[in-house]
Design an enzyme around this catalytic site. Sequence first.
Site: not given
Length: 193
Positions: A9, A11-12, A35, A64, A145-146, A168, A173
Amino acid sequence: MKLYIATHNAHKIREISQILADCEIISDDPQGVEENAATFEGNALIKVRAIAANHPGEWCMADDSGLCVDALEGEPGVRSARYAGDNALTKENNALLIRNMQGVVDRAARFVCAVALVDPAGKEHVVRGECEGRIASSPSGTEGFGYDPLFIPDGCEVSFAELPAEVKNSISHRARALSSVRELIVPQVNSGG
Ligand code: ITT
């Protein structure tokens, strides 16, 4: 210092690189992993273990994460990336969430991020960060994202996708989990480990 991240990912990777700006973030593909754990922590461990053998003596990490909605009994949860089905697109996942939340009064939700690390000695560590908020009735914003266009963090009137990345990345999180990662990494770096 180098930090290998087991993710597909992008974005991560971008967010982790911004939050841990003093680390050299290198992505590695956790190939062939399923997963299939029941928890974020379990899935993060599956992913980090899939790359750790490629980088002996280095720090490796996996994230995750997902969105847990109270009124949906914690869904989409660990299935956040596949909420509308395997290989679902973000817009399909978000559309399903909007549908499932139609008419629901309790909008409380939280983003969760579990990070699993393997340190240079091969020892495993797991940390978690959460960000409380609520689900909007319709999407807004183009950042992130997401599920970001549907998530309004506590203390804000706008969605994650309407906030600048640096905002953000100071309250999310992921930011909270990575703050614990920093606490693990810094003593080792300072001691030459
Ligand atoms: P990797 O497993 O390769 O890291 P992934 O996207 O499949 O990438 P996850 O299995 O952890 O990652 O699923 C996380 C999903 O949860 C992600 O696809 C988003 O839908 C959602 N998510 C996680 N963090 C998010 C964030 O900060 N903003 C919006 N959505 C997020």
